[in-house]
Design a protein around this motif. Structure first.
Motif, PDB file in Angstrom:
ATOM      1  N   ALA A   7       0.829  -1.203   0.000  1.00 29.55           N
ATOM      2  CA  ALA A   7       0.000   0.000   0.000  1.00 29.55           C
ATOM      3  C   ALA A   7       0.862   1.251   0.000  1.00 29.55           C
ATOM      4  O   ALA A   7       0.576   2.229  -0.712  1.00 29.55           O
ATOM      5  CB  ALA A   7      -0.922  -0.007   1.214  1.00 29.55           C
ATOM      6  N   GLN A   8       1.933   1.263   0.772  1.00 32.75           N
ATOM      7  CA  GLN A   8       2.815   2.428   0.821  1.00 32.75           C
ATOM      8  C   GLN A   8       3.571   2.607  -0.491  1.00 32.75           C
ATOM      9  O   GLN A   8       3.736   3.732  -0.977  1.00 32.75           O
ATOM     10  CB  GLN A   8       3.792   2.291   1.992  1.00 32.75           C
ATOM     11  CG  GLN A   8       3.128   2.367   3.359  1.00 32.75           C
ATOM     12  CD  GLN A   8       4.130   2.361   4.497  1.00 32.75           C
ATOM     13  OE1 GLN A   8       5.329   2.366   4.271  1.00 32.75           O
ATOM     14  NE2 GLN A   8       3.634   2.343   5.716  1.00 32.75           N
ATOM     15  N   ILE A   9       4.013   1.500  -1.096  1.00 30.91           N
ATOM     16  CA  ILE A   9       4.720   1.588  -2.377  1.00 30.91           C
ATOM     17  C   ILE A   9       3.804   2.158  -3.457  1.00 30.91           C
ATOM     18  O   ILE A   9       4.194   3.036  -4.234  1.00 30.91           O
ATOM     19  CB  ILE A   9       5.249   0.195  -2.791  1.00 30.91           C
ATOM     20  CG1 ILE A   9       6.402  -0.218  -1.885  1.00 30.91           C
ATOM     21  CG2 ILE A   9       5.701   0.196  -4.251  1.00 30.91           C
ATOM     22  CD1 ILE A   9       6.850  -1.656  -2.067  1.00 30.91           C
ATOM     23  N   LYS A  10       2.563   1.655  -3.512  1.00 36.64           N
ATOM     24  CA  LYS A  10       1.631   2.129  -4.535  1.00 36.64           C
ATOM     25  C   LYS A  10       1.225   3.580  -4.287  1.00 36.64           C
ATOM     26  O   LYS A  10       0.971   4.331  -5.242  1.00 36.64           O
ATOM     27  CB  LYS A  10       0.397   1.235  -4.584  1.00 36.64           C
ATOM     28  CG  LYS A  10       0.681  -0.214  -4.938  1.00 36.64           C
ATOM     29  CD  LYS A  10       1.434  -0.371  -6.245  1.00 36.64           C
ATOM     30  CE  LYS A  10       0.569  -0.072  -7.453  1.00 36.64           C
ATOM     31  NZ  LYS A  10       1.299  -0.333  -8.725  1.00 36.64           N
ATOM     32  N   ALA A  11       1.163   4.000  -3.020  1.00 34.57           N
ATOM     33  CA  ALA A  11       0.835   5.394  -2.723  1.00 34.57           C
ATOM     34  C   ALA A  11       1.963   6.321  -3.182  1.00 34.57           C
ATOM     35  O   ALA A  11       1.715   7.387  -3.758  1.00 34.57           O
ATOM     36  CB  ALA A  11       0.568   5.566  -1.231  1.00 34.57           C
ATOM     37  N   LYS A  12       3.204   5.932  -2.934  1.00 35.32           N
ATOM     38  CA  LYS A  12       4.339   6.729  -3.402  1.00 35.32           C
ATOM     39  C   LYS A  12       4.353   6.790  -4.924  1.00 35.32           C
ATOM     40  O   LYS A  12       4.694   7.816  -5.520  1.00 35.32           O
ATOM     41  CB  LYS A  12       5.647   6.139  -2.878  1.00 35.32           C
ATOM     42  CG  LYS A  12       5.832   6.283  -1.376  1.00 35.32           C
ATOM     43  CD  LYS A  12       7.109   5.611  -0.913  1.00 35.32           C
ATOM     44  CE  LYS A  12       7.254   5.690   0.605  1.00 35.32           C
ATOM     45  NZ  LYS A  12       8.462   4.974   1.083  1.00 35.32           N
ATOM     46  N   GLU A  13       3.995   5.677  -5.553  1.00 34.37           N
ATOM     47  CA  GLU A  13       3.924   5.633  -7.011  1.00 34.37           C
ATOM     48  C   GLU A  13       2.874   6.620  -7.525  1.00 34.37           C
ATOM     49  O   GLU A  13       3.096   7.310  -8.531  1.00 34.37           O
ATOM     50  CB  GLU A  13       3.581   4.212  -7.448  1.00 34.37           C
ATOM     51  CG  GLU A  13       3.538   4.005  -8.953  1.00 34.37           C
ATOM     52  CD  GLU A  13       3.158   2.582  -9.306  1.00 34.37           C
ATOM     53  OE1 GLU A  13       4.028   1.848  -9.799  1.00 34.37           O
ATOM     54  OE2 GLU A  13       1.990   2.202  -9.093  1.00 34.37           O
ATOM     55  N   ALA A  14       1.736   6.716  -6.832  1.00 41.20           N
ATOM     56  CA  ALA A  14       0.686   7.658  -7.233  1.00 41.20           C
ATOM     57  C   ALA A  14       1.181   9.100  -7.143  1.00 41.20           C
ATOM     58  O   ALA A  14       0.867   9.935  -8.000  1.00 41.20           O
ATOM     59  CB  ALA A  14      -0.549   7.464  -6.357  1.00 41.20           C
ATOM     60  N   ILE A  15       1.963   9.408  -6.114  1.00 44.24           N
ATOM     61  CA  ILE A  15       2.521  10.753  -5.972  1.00 44.24           C
ATOM     62  C   ILE A  15       3.498  11.041  -7.109  1.00 44.24           C
ATOM     63  O   ILE A  15       3.511  12.138  -7.685  1.00 44.24           O
ATOM     64  CB  ILE A  15       3.202  10.908  -4.604  1.00 44.24           C
ATOM     65  CG1 ILE A  15       2.132  11.019  -3.515  1.00 44.24           C
ATOM     66  CG2 ILE A  15       4.111  12.127  -4.568  1.00 44.24           C
ATOM     67  CD1 ILE A  15       2.699  11.209  -2.121  1.00 44.24           C
ATOM     68  N   GLN A  16       4.325  10.063  -7.462  1.00 46.38           N
ATOM     69  CA  GLN A  16       5.280  10.265  -8.551  1.00 46.38           C
ATOM     70  C   GLN A  16       4.565  10.494  -9.880  1.00 46.38           C
ATOM     71  O   GLN A  16       5.008  11.304 -10.704  1.00 46.38           O
ATOM     72  CB  GLN A  16       6.201   9.051  -8.653  1.00 46.38           C
ATOM     73  CG  GLN A  16       7.169   8.929  -7.488  1.00 46.38           C
ATOM     74  CD  GLN A  16       8.017   7.677  -7.570  1.00 46.38           C
ATOM     75  OE1 GLN A  16       7.636   6.688  -8.202  1.00 46.38           O
ATOM     76  NE2 GLN A  16       9.168   7.691  -6.935  1.00 46.38           N
ATOM     77  N   LYS A  17       3.455   9.802 -10.103  1.00 43.34           N
ATOM     78  CA  LYS A  17       2.691  10.007 -11.338  1.00 43.34           C
ATOM     79  C   LYS A  17       2.119  11.425 -11.383  1.00 43.34           C
ATOM     80  O   LYS A  17       2.150  12.085 -12.435  1.00 43.34           O
ATOM     81  CB  LYS A  17       1.567   8.971 -11.431  1.00 43.34           C
ATOM     82  CG  LYS A  17       2.039   7.566 -11.754  1.00 43.34           C
ATOM     83  CD  LYS A  17       0.865   6.609 -11.872  1.00 43.34           C
ATOM     84  CE  LYS A  17       1.318   5.211 -12.260  1.00 43.34           C
ATOM     85  NZ  LYS A  17       0.182   4.261 -12.368  1.00 43.34           N
ATOM     86  N   GLU A  18       1.594  11.900 -10.260  1.00 45.15           N
ATOM     87  CA  GLU A  18       1.041  13.253 -10.211  1.00 45.15           C
ATOM     88  C   GLU A  18       2.143  14.290 -10.394  1.00 45.15           C
ATOM     89  O   GLU A  18       1.958  15.311 -11.073  1.00 45.15           O
ATOM     90  CB  GLU A  18       0.319  13.465  -8.878  1.00 45.15           C
ATOM     91  CG  GLU A  18      -0.420  14.790  -8.757  1.00 45.15           C
ATOM     92  CD  GLU A  18      -1.570  14.918  -9.735  1.00 45.15           C
ATOM     93  OE1 GLU A  18      -1.904  16.060 -10.104  1.00 45.15           O
ATOM     94  OE2 GLU A  18      -2.129  13.879 -10.153  1.00 45.15           O
ATOM     95  N   GLU A  19       3.291  14.024  -9.819  1.00 41.20           N
ATOM     96  CA  GLU A  19       4.453  14.904  -9.970  1.00 41.20           C
ATOM     97  C   GLU A  19       4.862  15.004 -11.436  1.00 41.20           C
ATOM     98  O   GLU A  19       5.072  16.106 -11.968  1.00 41.20           O
ATOM     99  CB  GLU A  19       5.591  14.325  -9.120  1.00 41.20           C
ATOM    100  CG  GLU A  19       6.908  15.047  -9.194  1.00 41.20           C
ATOM    101  CD  GLU A  19       7.970  14.315  -8.392  1.00 41.20           C
ATOM    102  OE1 GLU A  19       8.937  13.817  -8.997  1.00 41.20           O
ATOM    103  OE2 GLU A  19       7.816  14.230  -7.164  1.00 41.20           O
ATOM    104  N   ASP A  20       4.967  13.864 -12.113  1.00 41.52           N
ATOM    105  CA  ASP A  20       5.340  13.853 -13.527  1.00 41.52           C
ATOM    106  C   ASP A  20       4.302  14.571 -14.377  1.00 41.52           C
ATOM    107  O   ASP A  20       4.653  15.299 -15.316  1.00 41.52           O
ATOM    108  CB  ASP A  20       5.501  12.415 -14.018  1.00 41.52           C
ATOM    109  CG  ASP A  20       6.869  11.846 -13.707  1.00 41.52           C
ATOM    110  OD1 ASP A  20       7.653  12.534 -13.018  1.00 41.52           O
ATOM    111  OD2 ASP A  20       7.166  10.721 -14.144  1.00 41.52           O
TER     112      ASP A  20
END
Length: 287
Positions: A120-133
């Protein structure tokens, strides 16, 4: 000899509880559990590779100076050198927050064969990186509006890419990065390996680097519009990515609802200072 299953279960639970008390134990426990069947590769953030990353000290402003210019003159033998007063310009960049709040029911922790908390934490960080990009690519689209090449026929052409390279190179710059959607990378593969160098699978998985074309590295991101290809000079010539607070995980449990939770957030800024260092190719279906 009969085995006391209750004692075995109690011993197993005690070992798991002991392992959860230390980071090393949690890692070992996670490795021993069955991984879920994943839908896709872990997303590799690309945006930070395009700009100069600047981790801001406590209380510092995200302030950046434009490079200064000088002008040379041809003067007569007895003439005086004209005055050329050099002055700098600066830009103050506002920062903003990107956050997500994943929650998990306590029953899910015991019900899953894999350690759902880590996933869950890995996928949440991934979601932030997608929004950042996504925000960085929107800034690049705006900066490259005046440096656009059209590639017709519904596919990316080598000629259009070459023209986009020239738009940047005419300003005494080189192209360092090409960023595109996977559909456009399929067009690049049609160029053949005599034109571009394909990266190894390890490089793709660990860095998101898919290959090299002329002087540039090719990166692929699902957040790039399917009809757009970005070309950029090396990061120090493009702009900055100030980081006031990098990705941070804060506990946000809700015991009344029997949920584990976290707030994962970052505070960053985006600025593209040199639009000469950006170009884009737009793929259209028209003839």
């Amino acid at each position: 000899m009969a085995i006391d299953k209750k004692a075995v279960n109690q011993e197993r639970e005690a070992l798991i509880a002991q392992a959860l008390d230390t980071p090393e134990g949690r890692v070992a426990l996670a490795q021993a559990m069955v991984e879920p069947i994943r839908r896709a590769l872990e997303y590799q953030a690309v945006g930070r590779k395009l700009l100069m990353v600047d981790e801001l000290p406590q209380g510092a402003y995200a302030r950046y100076e434009k490079d200064v210019r000088s002008t040379a003159h041809v003067i007569s033998r007895r003439g005086a050198v004209p005055d050329n007063i050099t002055e700098g310009e600066e830009i103050l960049v506002p920062t903003f927050e990107i956050a997500t709040n994943p929650t998990i029911r306590l029953s899910e922790v015991k019900a899953r064969r894999f350690y759902i908390v880590d996933r869950a934490q890995i996928k949440a960080k991934e979601a932030i990186q997608k929004e950042e990009d996504l925000n960085i690519f929107n800034a690049v689209i705006a900066a490259a509006a005046g440096n656009t090449v059209i590639s017709t026929g519904g596919a990316l052409s080598l000629n259009a890419l070459n023209q986009a390279f020239a738009l940047i190179e005419q300003h005494d710059l080189t192209v360092g990065k090409i960023v595109m959607h996977a559909l456009r990378y399929a067009d690049v593969r049609n160029f053949g390996k005599t034109v571009y160098d394909e990266a190894t699978q390890k490089e793709v998985l660990t860095t998101g680097l898919f290959g090299h074309l002329f002087t540039a590295d090719i990166h692929v991101s699902s957040k790039v519009p399917t009809t757009t290809v970005f070309l950029l000079a090396p990061a120090e010539y493009v702009g900055a990515f100030p980081i006031r607070q990098d990705i941070t995980v804060l506990p946000a449990d809700d015991p009344k609802k029997l949920r584990l939770g976290w707030v994962i957030y970052e505070e960053v800024g985006i600025v593209i200072i040199n639009d000469y260092a950006t170009a884009r190719v737009t793929v259209t279906a028209g003839s």
